[in-house]
Design a protein around this motif. Sequence first.
Motif, PDB file in Angstrom:
ATOM      1  N   ALA A 126      54.894  57.988  31.596  1.00  0.00           N
ATOM      2  CA  ALA A 126      54.206  56.774  31.159  1.00  0.00           C
ATOM      3  C   ALA A 126      53.352  57.052  29.930  1.00  0.00           C
ATOM      4  O   ALA A 126      53.358  56.281  28.964  1.00  0.00           O
ATOM      5  N   ALA A 127      52.603  58.158  29.949  1.00  0.00           N
ATOM      6  CA  ALA A 127      51.727  58.492  28.820  1.00  0.00           C
ATOM      7  C   ALA A 127      52.538  58.740  27.558  1.00  0.00           C
ATOM      8  O   ALA A 127      52.179  58.273  26.469  1.00  0.00           O
ATOM      9  N   VAL A 128      53.637  59.474  27.683  1.00  0.00           N
ATOM     10  CA  VAL A 128      54.479  59.743  26.512  1.00  0.00           C
ATOM     11  C   VAL A 128      55.032  58.436  25.944  1.00  0.00           C
ATOM     12  O   VAL A 128      55.049  58.224  24.722  1.00  0.00           O
ATOM     13  N   GLY A 129      55.474  57.544  26.814  1.00  0.00           N
ATOM     14  CA  GLY A 129      56.013  56.266  26.347  1.00  0.00           C
ATOM     15  C   GLY A 129      54.988  55.451  25.582  1.00  0.00           C
ATOM     16  O   GLY A 129      55.293  54.847  24.545  1.00  0.00           O
ATOM     17  N   ILE A 130      53.757  55.431  26.074  1.00  0.00           N
ATOM     18  CA  ILE A 130      52.699  54.672  25.405  1.00  0.00           C
ATOM     19  C   ILE A 130      52.351  55.306  24.064  1.00  0.00           C
ATOM     20  O   ILE A 130      52.207  54.618  23.047  1.00  0.00           O
ATOM     21  N   LEU A 131      52.230  56.620  24.026  1.00  0.00           N
ATOM     22  CA  LEU A 131      51.912  57.297  22.768  1.00  0.00           C
ATOM     23  C   LEU A 131      53.021  57.105  21.740  1.00  0.00           C
ATOM     24  O   LEU A 131      52.756  56.907  20.549  1.00  0.00           O
ATOM     25  N   GLU A 132      54.267  57.147  22.184  1.00  0.00           N
ATOM     26  CA  GLU A 132      55.382  56.918  21.259  1.00  0.00           C
ATOM     27  C   GLU A 132      55.362  55.488  20.716  1.00  0.00           C
ATOM     28  O   GLU A 132      55.755  55.249  19.571  1.00  0.00           O
ATOM     29  N   SER A 133      54.882  54.535  21.521  1.00  0.00           N
ATOM     30  CA  SER A 133      54.805  53.153  21.035  1.00  0.00           C
ATOM     31  C   SER A 133      53.733  52.990  19.962  1.00  0.00           C
ATOM     32  O   SER A 133      53.780  52.049  19.165  1.00  0.00           O
ATOM     33  N   LEU A 134      52.760  53.905  19.931  1.00  0.00           N
ATOM     34  CA  LEU A 134      51.679  53.847  18.950  1.00  0.00           C
ATOM     35  C   LEU A 134      51.964  54.698  17.714  1.00  0.00           C
ATOM     36  O   LEU A 134      51.382  54.472  16.654  1.00  0.00           O
ATOM     37  N   ALA A 135      52.822  55.695  17.850  1.00  0.00           N
ATOM     38  CA  ALA A 135      53.157  56.569  16.723  1.00  0.00           C
ATOM     39  C   ALA A 135      54.107  55.843  15.766  1.00  0.00           C
ATOM     40  O   ALA A 135      54.805  54.908  16.161  1.00  0.00           O
ATOM     41  N   ARG A 174      40.779  65.198  21.879  1.00  0.00           N
ATOM     42  CA  ARG A 174      41.854  66.055  21.359  1.00  0.00           C
ATOM     43  C   ARG A 174      43.158  65.267  21.208  1.00  0.00           C
ATOM     44  O   ARG A 174      43.875  65.412  20.211  1.00  0.00           O
ATOM     45  N   LEU A 175      43.469  64.426  22.187  1.00  0.00           N
ATOM     46  CA  LEU A 175      44.681  63.610  22.114  1.00  0.00           C
ATOM     47  C   LEU A 175      44.596  62.623  20.954  1.00  0.00           C
ATOM     48  O   LEU A 175      45.567  62.430  20.210  1.00  0.00           O
ATOM     49  N   HIS A 176      43.438  62.002  20.794  1.00  0.00           N
ATOM     50  CA  HIS A 176      43.232  61.052  19.696  1.00  0.00           C
ATOM     51  C   HIS A 176      43.429  61.748  18.349  1.00  0.00           C
ATOM     52  O   HIS A 176      44.120  61.239  17.457  1.00  0.00           O
ATOM     53  N   ALA A 177      42.833  62.919  18.199  1.00  0.00           N
ATOM     54  CA  ALA A 177      42.963  63.667  16.948  1.00  0.00           C
ATOM     55  C   ALA A 177      44.413  64.073  16.696  1.00  0.00           C
ATOM     56  O   ALA A 177      44.900  64.024  15.553  1.00  0.00           O
ATOM     57  N   LEU A 178      45.116  64.476  17.749  1.00  0.00           N
ATOM     58  CA  LEU A 178      46.517  64.857  17.599  1.00  0.00           C
ATOM     59  C   LEU A 178      47.361  63.668  17.143  1.00  0.00           C
ATOM     60  O   LEU A 178      48.183  63.792  16.222  1.00  0.00           O
ATOM     61  N   LEU A 179      47.157  62.510  17.775  1.00  0.00           N
ATOM     62  CA  LEU A 179      47.936  61.330  17.404  1.00  0.00           C
ATOM     63  C   LEU A 179      47.648  60.915  15.968  1.00  0.00           C
ATOM     64  O   LEU A 179      48.563  60.567  15.211  1.00  0.00           O
ATOM     65  N   ASP A 180      46.374  60.972  15.574  1.00  0.00           N
ATOM     66  CA  ASP A 180      46.032  60.686  14.177  1.00  0.00           C
ATOM     67  C   ASP A 180      46.756  61.643  13.229  1.00  0.00           C
ATOM     68  O   ASP A 180      47.313  61.233  12.207  1.00  0.00           O
ATOM     69  N   GLY A 181      46.722  62.921  13.565  1.00  0.00           N
ATOM     70  CA  GLY A 181      47.299  63.928  12.680  1.00  0.00           C
ATOM     71  C   GLY A 181      48.799  63.793  12.521  1.00  0.00           C
ATOM     72  O   GLY A 181      49.320  63.820  11.396  1.00  0.00           O
ATOM     73  N   VAL A 182      49.517  63.653  13.630  1.00  0.00           N
ATOM     74  CA  VAL A 182      50.975  63.543  13.514  1.00  0.00           C
ATOM     75  C   VAL A 182      51.364  62.221  12.852  1.00  0.00           C
ATOM     76  O   VAL A 182      52.355  62.158  12.114  1.00  0.00           O
ATOM     77  N   SER A 183      50.572  61.165  13.085  1.00  0.00           N
ATOM     78  CA  SER A 183      50.870  59.878  12.448  1.00  0.00           C
ATOM     79  C   SER A 183      50.680  59.973  10.940  1.00  0.00           C
ATOM     80  O   SER A 183      51.506  59.469  10.164  1.00  0.00           O
ATOM     81  N   LEU A 184      49.599  60.612  10.522  1.00  0.00           N
ATOM     82  CA  LEU A 184      49.354  60.789   9.093  1.00  0.00           C
ATOM     83  C   LEU A 184      50.479  61.591   8.444  1.00  0.00           C
ATOM     84  O   LEU A 184      51.013  61.212   7.394  1.00  0.00           O
ATOM     85  N   VAL A 224      57.708  64.412  16.072  1.00  0.00           N
ATOM     86  CA  VAL A 224      56.585  63.647  16.621  1.00  0.00           C
ATOM     87  C   VAL A 224      56.737  63.525  18.133  1.00  0.00           C
ATOM     88  O   VAL A 224      55.793  63.780  18.895  1.00  0.00           O
ATOM     89  N   ARG A 225      57.927  63.148  18.575  1.00  0.00           N
ATOM     90  CA  ARG A 225      58.163  62.977  20.015  1.00  0.00           C
ATOM     91  C   ARG A 225      57.960  64.290  20.773  1.00  0.00           C
ATOM     92  O   ARG A 225      57.359  64.310  21.850  1.00  0.00           O
ATOM     93  N   GLU A 226      58.461  65.376  20.218  1.00  0.00           N
ATOM     94  CA  GLU A 226      58.342  66.668  20.891  1.00  0.00           C
ATOM     95  C   GLU A 226      56.884  67.106  20.989  1.00  0.00           C
ATOM     96  O   GLU A 226      56.439  67.619  22.030  1.00  0.00           O
ATOM     97  N   ILE A 227      56.121  66.921  19.926  1.00  0.00           N
ATOM     98  CA  ILE A 227      54.700  67.291  19.949  1.00  0.00           C
ATOM     99  C   ILE A 227      53.960  66.476  21.001  1.00  0.00           C
ATOM    100  O   ILE A 227      53.158  67.018  21.778  1.00  0.00           O
ATOM    101  N   LEU A 228      54.222  65.182  21.047  1.00  0.00           N
ATOM    102  CA  LEU A 228      53.544  64.335  22.030  1.00  0.00           C
ATOM    103  C   LEU A 228      53.930  64.726  23.447  1.00  0.00           C
ATOM    104  O   LEU A 228      53.074  64.816  24.340  1.00  0.00           O
ATOM    105  N   ARG A 229      55.217  64.982  23.679  1.00  0.00           N
ATOM    106  CA  ARG A 229      55.661  65.370  25.026  1.00  0.00           C
ATOM    107  C   ARG A 229      55.004  66.671  25.471  1.00  0.00           C
ATOM    108  O   ARG A 229      54.519  66.787  26.600  1.00  0.00           O
ATOM    109  N   ARG A 230      54.988  67.658  24.589  1.00  0.00           N
ATOM    110  CA  ARG A 230      54.410  68.951  24.956  1.00  0.00           C
ATOM    111  C   ARG A 230      52.910  68.842  25.205  1.00  0.00           C
ATOM    112  O   ARG A 230      52.375  69.474  26.120  1.00  0.00           O
ATOM    113  N   HIS A 231      52.241  68.055  24.376  1.00  0.00           N
ATOM    114  CA  HIS A 231      50.796  67.939  24.527  1.00  0.00           C
ATOM    115  C   HIS A 231      50.439  67.240  25.835  1.00  0.00           C
ATOM    116  O   HIS A 231      49.527  67.678  26.556  1.00  0.00           O
ATOM    117  N   VAL A 232      51.143  66.170  26.149  1.00  0.00           N
ATOM    118  CA  VAL A 232      50.874  65.458  27.402  1.00  0.00           C
ATOM    119  C   VAL A 232      51.151  66.364  28.599  1.00  0.00           C
ATOM    120  O   VAL A 232      50.375  66.402  29.565  1.00  0.00           O
TER     121      VAL A 232
END
Length: 222
Positions: free
Chosen positions: A89-98, A161-171, A185-193
Motif C-alpha cells: 500500500a505504501a509503495v503504491g501511494i508513493l508511486e502515485s506521488l512520484a 527521511r521518507l519525505h526527503a527521499l521522495l523530494d530527492g528522487v522526484s527532483l 524511482v520505483r526500485e528506490i521507493l520499494r527498497r526504502h519502504v
Amino acid sequence: MPKIVDHEARRAELARAVWRVVQREGVAAVSVRATAQEAGWSPGTVQHYFSTRDQMLEFAMETAIAAGAGRVEPLLADDAHADGDPVTAAVGILESLAPLDGDSRVATELWVAFLARVLVDERARAIENRGADELADECRRLVTSLCHPPDDEQIEFEAVRLHALLDGVSLMAVTRPGRMPPERVREILRRHVAQIASGPAPAGSRPHGVRTAVSGPRGRSR
C-alpha cells in the motif's frame, strides 16, 4: 436569461491548459498568450481570471497539489489495492506521488520552478509550504502503518527521511531523467519502504529531536 458561468470550472480549465503547456514545452513557455492559445480562449479572457503569468503558475501549482491528494484518496479507500499489506500500500501511494506519469511529472516540474520563487515570494512560499505540510502528513501516516511496534521518535525520524527521499528522487527524475528513470524511482521507493518495515535503524545511526519535514511536490498532483 443570462448565461451562468462557472468561474471556478473555467479557472480549473485554464490550470489544465497551463499543465499541457508545461508538459509539452516546459515551464518557461508558460505565458498568458500561450495559455490562451492552448485553452482556445482570447488573451483578454484569460486575463479576466489571471492578470499575470505568476498568478497562473500559482493556481496551476495549487491545482497540482489538489490533484496529488486526489490520486492518493482512492488508494486509501480501496482495501483490495494492497491485499492488506502495508508495504504494498505504501509503495503504491508513493508511486502515485512520484513523477511517473504525465500529471505527476507536470506537478513536479511546477514544484521545481516554484522553488526559486519560494525564497523571495511570500505567496509562493505559502502555497509550497501547504503542499509540503500535506506531504509530510502523508509520509507520517505511511510510516506509522509500517512501524511495529510504533515508536514516536522512530516515526518522526522515518517520516522526515521518507519525505526527503521522495523530494530527492522526484527532483532527479525531472532534472536528470537519464540518472533517475522511472524503474529506478520505483526500485528506490520499494527498497526504502521495505527497510522501514523491517525495523528501526541501529542505535546511534539517527539523530535525536527531528521534528520538521523538508518541502516537497505535491502532488506533487507531484
